[in-house]
Design a protein around this motif. Structure first.
Motif, mmCIF file in Angstrom:
data_model
loop_
_atom_site.group_PDB
_atom_site.id
_atom_site.type_symbol
_atom_site.label_atom_id
_atom_site.label_comp_id
_atom_site.label_asym_id
_atom_site.label_seq_id
_atom_site.Cartn_x
_atom_site.Cartn_y
_atom_site.Cartn_z
ATOM 1 N N VAL A 54 -5.204 5.831 -21.366
ATOM 2 C CA VAL A 54 -4.558 6.999 -20.782
ATOM 3 C C VAL A 54 -3.842 6.482 -19.539
ATOM 4 O O VAL A 54 -4.480 6.063 -18.582
ATOM 5 N N VAL A 55 -2.513 6.475 -19.563
ATOM 6 C CA VAL A 55 -1.727 5.810 -18.525
ATOM 7 C C VAL A 55 -0.839 6.819 -17.812
ATOM 8 O O VAL A 55 -0.149 7.621 -18.450
ATOM 9 N N ALA A 56 -0.859 6.774 -16.476
ATOM 10 C CA ALA A 56 -0.004 7.631 -15.654
ATOM 11 C C ALA A 56 1.192 6.828 -15.179
ATOM 12 O O ALA A 56 1.046 5.710 -14.677
ATOM 13 N N GLU A 57 2.379 7.403 -15.327
ATOM 14 C CA GLU A 57 3.593 6.725 -14.879
ATOM 15 C C GLU A 57 3.590 6.540 -13.366
ATOM 16 O O GLU A 57 3.938 5.471 -12.860
ATOM 17 N N THR A 58 3.210 7.587 -12.644
ATOM 18 C CA THR A 58 3.091 7.489 -11.188
ATOM 19 C C THR A 58 1.806 8.174 -10.744
ATOM 20 O O THR A 58 1.381 9.171 -11.331
ATOM 21 N N VAL A 59 1.197 7.622 -9.717
ATOM 22 C CA VAL A 59 0.004 8.212 -9.117
ATOM 23 C C VAL A 59 0.203 8.238 -7.608
ATOM 24 O O VAL A 59 0.531 7.211 -7.004
ATOM 25 N N ASN A 60 0.031 9.404 -7.019
ATOM 26 C CA ASN A 60 0.113 9.543 -5.563
ATOM 27 C C ASN A 60 -1.225 10.070 -5.049
ATOM 28 O O ASN A 60 -1.784 11.007 -5.625
ATOM 29 N N GLY A 61 -1.697 9.474 -3.992
ATOM 30 C CA GLY A 61 -2.976 9.883 -3.418
ATOM 31 C C GLY A 61 -2.831 10.241 -1.949
ATOM 32 O O GLY A 61 -2.039 9.621 -1.223
ATOM 33 N N THR A 62 -3.575 11.242 -1.534
ATOM 34 C CA THR A 62 -3.614 11.632 -0.123
ATOM 35 C C THR A 62 -5.067 11.744 0.307
ATOM 36 O O THR A 62 -5.846 12.470 -0.311
ATOM 37 N N ALA A 63 -5.413 11.017 1.350
ATOM 38 C CA ALA A 63 -6.791 11.029 1.847
ATOM 39 C C ALA A 63 -6.781 11.367 3.328
ATOM 40 O O ALA A 63 -5.780 11.189 4.025
ATOM 41 N N THR A 64 -7.919 11.853 3.796
ATOM 42 C CA THR A 64 -8.076 12.177 5.214
ATOM 43 C C THR A 64 -9.242 11.384 5.793
ATOM 44 O O THR A 64 -10.324 11.347 5.211
ATOM 45 N N ILE A 65 -8.998 10.727 6.925
ATOM 46 C CA ILE A 65 -10.059 10.030 7.659
ATOM 47 C C ILE A 65 -10.319 10.816 8.933
ATOM 48 O O ILE A 65 -9.404 11.045 9.725
ATOM 49 N N SER A 66 -11.555 11.235 9.129
ATOM 50 C CA SER A 66 -11.864 12.035 10.316
ATOM 51 C C SER A 66 -11.828 11.159 11.565
ATOM 52 O O SER A 66 -12.137 9.958 11.527
ATOM 53 N N TYR A 67 -11.447 11.764 12.673
ATOM 54 C CA TYR A 67 -11.425 11.036 13.942
ATOM 55 C C TYR A 67 -12.835 10.660 14.388
ATOM 56 O O TYR A 67 -13.025 9.632 15.052
ATOM 57 N N GLN A 68 -13.818 11.457 14.020
ATOM 58 C CA GLN A 68 -15.198 11.135 14.388
ATOM 59 C C GLN A 68 -15.645 9.817 13.762
ATOM 60 O O GLN A 68 -16.310 9.000 14.403
ATOM 61 N N LEU B 222 -0.474 8.848 8.969
ATOM 62 C CA LEU B 222 0.060 9.748 9.984
ATOM 63 C C LEU B 222 -1.070 10.500 10.667
ATOM 64 O O LEU B 222 -1.936 11.063 9.987
ATOM 65 N N PRO B 223 -1.096 10.525 11.993
ATOM 66 C CA PRO B 223 -2.096 11.341 12.695
ATOM 67 C C PRO B 223 -1.786 12.832 12.511
ATOM 68 O O PRO B 223 -0.658 13.270 12.725
ATOM 69 N N GLN B 224 -2.783 13.574 12.096
ATOM 70 C CA GLN B 224 -2.696 15.024 11.952
ATOM 71 C C GLN B 224 -3.836 15.648 12.757
ATOM 72 O O GLN B 224 -4.805 14.963 13.112
ATOM 73 N N PRO B 225 -3.755 16.939 13.063
ATOM 74 C CA PRO B 225 -4.844 17.563 13.842
ATOM 75 C C PRO B 225 -6.227 17.372 13.224
ATOM 76 O O PRO B 225 -7.213 17.218 13.939
ATOM 77 N N GLN B 226 -6.326 17.374 11.879
ATOM 78 C CA GLN B 226 -7.628 17.267 11.235
ATOM 79 C C GLN B 226 -8.098 15.837 11.025
ATOM 80 O O GLN B 226 -9.248 15.592 10.659
ATOM 81 N N GLY B 227 -7.234 14.854 11.256
ATOM 82 C CA GLY B 227 -7.609 13.458 11.068
ATOM 83 C C GLY B 227 -6.405 12.628 10.677
ATOM 84 O O GLY B 227 -5.266 13.113 10.647
ATOM 85 N N LEU B 228 -6.635 11.348 10.386
ATOM 86 C CA LEU B 228 -5.558 10.494 9.908
ATOM 87 C C LEU B 228 -5.300 10.797 8.435
ATOM 88 O O LEU B 228 -6.208 10.717 7.601
ATOM 89 N N THR B 229 -4.056 11.139 8.113
ATOM 90 C CA THR B 229 -3.681 11.386 6.722
ATOM 91 C C THR B 229 -3.117 10.099 6.137
ATOM 92 O O THR B 229 -2.121 9.565 6.624
ATOM 93 N N VAL B 230 -3.775 9.618 5.089
ATOM 94 C CA VAL B 230 -3.402 8.365 4.445
ATOM 95 C C VAL B 230 -2.701 8.682 3.132
ATOM 96 O O VAL B 230 -3.243 9.406 2.293
ATOM 97 N N THR B 231 -1.504 8.132 2.947
ATOM 98 C CA THR B 231 -0.757 8.325 1.705
ATOM 99 C C THR B 231 -0.709 7.011 0.953
ATOM 100 O O THR B 231 -0.378 5.965 1.525
ATOM 101 N N ALA B 232 -1.051 7.073 -0.335
ATOM 102 C CA ALA B 232 -1.074 5.874 -1.169
ATOM 103 C C ALA B 232 -0.397 6.174 -2.502
ATOM 104 O O ALA B 232 -0.283 7.337 -2.902
ATOM 105 N N ASP B 233 0.053 5.112 -3.188
ATOM 106 C CA ASP B 233 0.678 5.341 -4.489
ATOM 107 C C ASP B 233 0.480 4.133 -5.388
ATOM 108 O O ASP B 233 0.024 3.071 -4.963
ATOM 109 N N ALA B 234 0.837 4.321 -6.657
ATOM 110 C CA ALA B 234 0.761 3.261 -7.658
ATOM 111 C C ALA B 234 1.598 3.699 -8.854
ATOM 112 O O ALA B 234 1.890 4.887 -9.022
ATOM 113 N N ARG B 235 1.973 2.738 -9.692
ATOM 114 C CA ARG B 235 2.764 3.040 -10.885
ATOM 115 C C ARG B 235 2.107 2.439 -12.119
ATOM 116 O O ARG B 235 1.464 1.385 -12.054
#
Length: 261
Positions: free
Chosen positions: A129-143, A240-253
């Protein structure tokens, strides 16, 4: 005359009743098709969730049970075509096996587009099962980041779109409050580093030694962030720093979201 008028109305009423009955039957059939479509989508979502859970485990990572949603309607036509518009995967509390300290990800949302999976693969479980594109968004808390820096009283947060730090520091017998921002560096390999170079403290003595101590403190809290290995071959592209934490954007093909076959 009245008798003729009554006779003329009966066929119209009968025809109207037949039309209403046909419409009702059509609506019932459409409803059954929609129900069957959603049931099939739910079965696929459970199957994909199982595959994702196994994939995460194979990468020596762990998370709460993944939540899967298959987008696009109708679903059954996508099954026949073997191509799915969108599959959304939500994971919480993602952690991986790395050396030393690791930053856990409270949330990781994965959006897979143009997913290819043949009907035979879904039926037998054999194949990819293969995805042409995959985008991920994660949040790292400042704590969790502050805990990694391990400095008593240090706090991190977002200020004007930058990662800001506040920390107490004793300089030449004076207890001062240090403030400043960090540069966030993302390497080509997707590794994240925090570099604090622009720190200051109100009331900082003018002696060169005081500035040296402040610069040493900046270097001591400039660290590489040990992220767990991300699933689905995701590589970090932006932080990117956001009020709720660092927003991490990742991708793959061209990513296999299962490892069967």
């Amino acid at each position: 005359m009245d008798h003729e008028q009554t006779y003329d109305r009966r066929p119209r009423r009968r025809g109207r009743k037949l039309l209403i009955g046909f419409v009702v039957l059509l609506l019932v059939l459409v409803g059954l098709v929609v129900i069957a479509d959603r049931v099939a989508a739910s079965v696929a979502e459970r199957r994909i969730a199982d595959e994702v859970r196994q994939q995460v485990a194979r990468q020596q990572a762990q998370s709460s049970p993944p939540e899967v949603e298959v987008g696009g309607f109708p679903f059954l036509t996508q099954v026949v075509d073997g191509r799915y518009e969108r599959i959304t995967i939500r994971m919480r509390d993602v952690q991986g096996a790395v050396q030393g300290d690791a930053i856990s990800l409270p949330s990781l949302d994965v959006d897979a587009r143009n997913v290819r999976a043949s009907l035979d693969t879904l039926r037998t479980g054999q194949g990819d099962v293969v995805a042409e594109t995959v985008n991920g968004t994660a949040t790292i808390s400042y704590q969790s980041l502050a805990a990694l820096l391990d400095r008593e009283g240090l706090t991190l947060g977002e200020r004007n779109g930058q990662l800001a730090v506040t920390a107490p520091l004793e300089v030449l017998g004076q207890r001062l409050t240090v403030t400043g921002v960090a540069d966030i560096v993302v390497s080509d390999e997707g590794q994240i580093a925090l570099r604090f170079a622009d720190l200051d403290a109100e009331g900082l003595p003018s002696a060169p030694l005081a500035r040296t101590l402040l610069n040493n403190f900046a270097r001591s809290i400039s660290v590489d962030v040990p992220l767990p290995e991300l699933p689905f071959q995701l590589t970090v592209r932006e932080v990117l720093p956001q009020p709720q934490g660092l927003t991490v954007t990742a991708d793959a093909r061209d990513v296999p979201i299962n490892s069967v076959g």
